[in-house]
Structures are given as C-alpha cells and as structure tokens.
Write an enzyme that holds these catalytic residues in place. Structure first.
Site, PDB file in Angstrom:
ATOM      1  CG  HIS A   1      37.784  37.899  35.985  1.00  0.00           C
ATOM      2  ND1 HIS A   1      36.797  38.662  35.403  1.00  0.00           N
ATOM      3  CD2 HIS A   1      38.862  38.038  35.163  1.00  0.00           C
ATOM      4  CE1 HIS A   1      37.258  39.224  34.298  1.00  0.00           C
ATOM      5  NE2 HIS A   1      38.513  38.862  34.129  1.00  0.00           N
TER       6      HIS A   1
ATOM      7  CG  HIS B   1      38.283  36.600  29.390  1.00  0.00           C
ATOM      8  ND1 HIS B   1      37.390  36.330  30.401  1.00  0.00           N
ATOM      9  CD2 HIS B   1      39.030  37.646  29.831  1.00  0.00           C
ATOM     10  CE1 HIS B   1      37.584  37.172  31.410  1.00  0.00           C
ATOM     11  NE2 HIS B   1      38.572  37.986  31.083  1.00  0.00           N
TER      12      HIS B   1
ATOM     13  CG  HIS C   1      44.400  43.733  33.974  1.00  0.00           C
ATOM     14  ND1 HIS C   1      43.179  44.133  34.432  1.00  0.00           N
ATOM     15  CD2 HIS C   1      44.162  42.635  33.206  1.00  0.00           C
ATOM     16  CE1 HIS C   1      42.240  43.315  33.987  1.00  0.00           C
ATOM     17  NE2 HIS C   1      42.813  42.397  33.219  1.00  0.00           N
TER      18      HIS C   1
ATOM     19  CD  GLU D   1      38.818  41.986  32.619  1.00  0.00           C
ATOM     20  OE1 GLU D   1      39.047  41.121  31.774  1.00  0.00           O
ATOM     21  OE2 GLU D   1      39.201  41.889  33.806  1.00  0.00           O
TER      22      GLU D   1
HETATM   23  C1  DHB Z   1      44.908  38.301  33.605  1.00  0.00           C
HETATM   24  C2  DHB Z   1      43.885  39.206  33.842  1.00  0.00           C
HETATM   25  C3  DHB Z   1      42.638  39.034  33.246  1.00  0.00           C
HETATM   26  O1  DHB Z   1      41.579  39.876  33.438  1.00  0.00           O
HETATM   27  C4  DHB Z   1      42.416  37.956  32.421  1.00  0.00           C
HETATM   28  O2  DHB Z   1      41.180  37.805  31.907  1.00  0.00           O
HETATM   29  C5  DHB Z   1      43.442  37.050  32.165  1.00  0.00           C
HETATM   30  C6  DHB Z   1      44.684  37.223  32.760  1.00  0.00           C
HETATM   31  C7  DHB Z   1      46.232  38.452  34.284  1.00  0.00           C
HETATM   32  O3  DHB Z   1      46.503  39.517  34.866  1.00  0.00           O
HETATM   33  O4  DHB Z   1      47.011  37.494  34.292  1.00  0.00           O
HETATM   34 FE    FE Z   2      39.749  39.322  32.421  1.00  0.00          FE
END
Ligand code: DHB
Ligand code: FE
Length: 284
Positions: free
Chosen positions: A12, A59, A193, A240
C-alpha cells in the site's frame, strides 16, 4: 446470504500512488510491479464483488499517537481521504455500507473482538493505494468499501495469531448477513521493510516468499511467530504483513491460488500480490 468471493493481498506504499498520478506504469522501474496487478484486475472484473473490506493500518491520518485502537471498523456510509503529506492526490470519497458494518461489529463483539466503531473515518494511503491499484481505470469506485484498521504503528501491536482469529470471526460475521452480497477482502501492507533506524532499507526476499507460501498453505505457521521474530526478519514496518492474516483467516482453509506475484524492491519494500479464492467456491 453474504459470501466471501476471495481475498487479495497488496502493498500500500504511497510511492505507488505517486507513480499512478504521474502515469509511470510503463516506466522500467515500475513496469514489472504494475504488470503484477493486471490478473488481479481481470479477476475482480470477473467476480464483480459488491463490497471490499480493506484491512489496513492507519499511519497517522485518522488515528495519531494520542489515541490508537488496536482494531477499528468503519461504520459510515462515506469515507473521505485527505492530504497526509506524501504529495499524494486526494482521491474521491468512498461509499460505505453502514448497515453491513454495524452487523459486522455486532457479530465481532459477540465473538469477543472488541472493535472500535468509527462513524467518521479518514482513510489514508494504506486504504486508498489498494483501491486505486484495483479500480483507478473505472470512472467511479465499483464497490462499497469498509475500512478495517489494525494498529501496526504503536506497540504493543496485536499478535499474528490474534489477526488470524479476527479473520475467522470476520468470516462468521460476513456469512451471517442476510443480504446477497459478494465480499472481497483486501489484506494490505508489508512485506519486509524498515523505514528508519540502523536497519533502514532492509528487505528479506527469502522471508517474504516463505510468508507468501505459508499464507497460502499453512497460515498457522505464521501465527506462531511473535511480533519480535517477524520484525527481526521483515523489519519494523514489515510487521504490517500480519494484516494479511486477517484476510487469510476469513477464507476457507483450502484456497485456490488465482494469482501470485512478488517484486522487490519497490520504494523500500518487498511487494507481494496474491489472489486467493475459497476452494468451496471453486468446486461449485
Ligand atoms: C513505505 C512503506 C509503507 O508501508 C508506508 O506506509 C510508507 C512508505 C515505503 O516503502 O516507501
Ligand atoms: Fe505502511
């Protein structure tokens, strides 16, 4: 009765929204990522769901650190998007189905999932990116949408096991609704991530691919991992991915894999796409 036609998992990240507004789908950096969504769009065109329940994490747009529910359900007839500072275009309002939401929340609370009930809810990139990925080519959203927010921002975060159980309760809630609605469930976020700290930028492709395989065939395996174990492997924001288990819990134990695609990196994440159908539906 309402029935679940299947589940979709998707990243997302806001960078996707920016790429879509700039029409970068054919750009070499983005092409393989976006190509992975064509079969998802084709499947949605074919099954034509009436409702999408979008499992996502806020977020900081609707819930900030001053008050964060662990699980929250939208109980409104409309949801608005708003500028959250990523340079994203603000998208058209989403139609909800408050009556269905109240049924879901009643059923979930009776099953001991004490949801926060939101009669107003701003939806952020966690929700709008998946909606745009699936349906931006249409003049208007073809489904009513219900946001189901899972806190993955402020620890302690619910366990993977609890998310999976929530999915099972969600299935019972959906299938006890008397109206003939076709429901699709989106599990959004992930995969590996980490956006800050010493390990910022880590992606674990092997772990992501293992998670995708387990989500399909052995979701119980994932539910046995602690949140710390998941974050050690997948990074702090990789947590997540527990939201995919809400989607998976709502499906039949046996699912048919309609589509599976993985691409990394995209922005800072490993991006996995799945379309899963209930095996019972396939047999019908
Ligand atoms: C990114 C990933 C996310 O889950 C998010 O909420 C905001 C940015 C990213 O990898 O850029
Ligand atoms: Fe996110």
């Amino acid at each position: 009765m309402a029935k679940i036609v299947g589940g979709v998992t998707t990243s997302h990240i806001p960078a996707i929204g920016n790429a879509m507004s700039k029409k970068l789908e054919q750009d070499p950096y983005w092409k393989r990522f976006f190509d992975g969504y064509e079969p998802v769009k084709a499947w949605l065109d074919e099954v034509k769901p009436d409702i999408a329940i979008v499992v996502y994490n806020d977020h900081g747009l609707n819930f900030f650190l001053n008050q964060i529910p662990t699980f929250a359900l939208g109980c409104a007839d409309h949801y608005e998007n708003a500028d959250e500072g990523w340079g994203l275009q603000t998208l058209a309002s989403f139609e909800g189905d408050a009556q269905f939401s109240w049924h879901l929340v009643e059923s979930l609370i009776r099953q001991d999932f004490d949801m926060a009930m939101c009669q107003e809810m701003l939806v952020d990139h966690g929700f709008i990116t998946p909606m745009a990925l699936m349906w931006r080519h249409l003049p208007k959203w073809p489904v009513k949408a219900i946001p189901l927010a899972v806190n993955t921002v402020q620890h302690p975060v619910a366990s993977a096991r609890r998310c999976y159980q929530l999915g099972k309760a969600l299935r019972r809630a959906i299938e006890s609704y008397p109206e003939d609605l076709k429901v699709v469930i989106f599990g959004t976020g992930g995969m590996s991530h980490q956006l800050q700290g010493e390990r910022a930028g880590i992606i674990d492709v092997d772990f992501d691919l293992l998670c995708m395989e387990k989500i399909i065939n052995d979701p119980e395996w994932l539910t046995q991992l602690s949140n710390t174990e998941i974050m050690e492997k997948a990074g702090t924001e990789g947590i997540e991915t527990i939201m995919w288990l809400v989607m998976r819990g709502a499906l039949h134990p046996n699912v048919k894999v309609v589509h599976k695609h993985y691409h990394a990196p995209i922005s800072n994440t490993g991006a996995g796409v799945l379309v899963l159908e209930n095996a019972e539906m396939t047999a019908a």
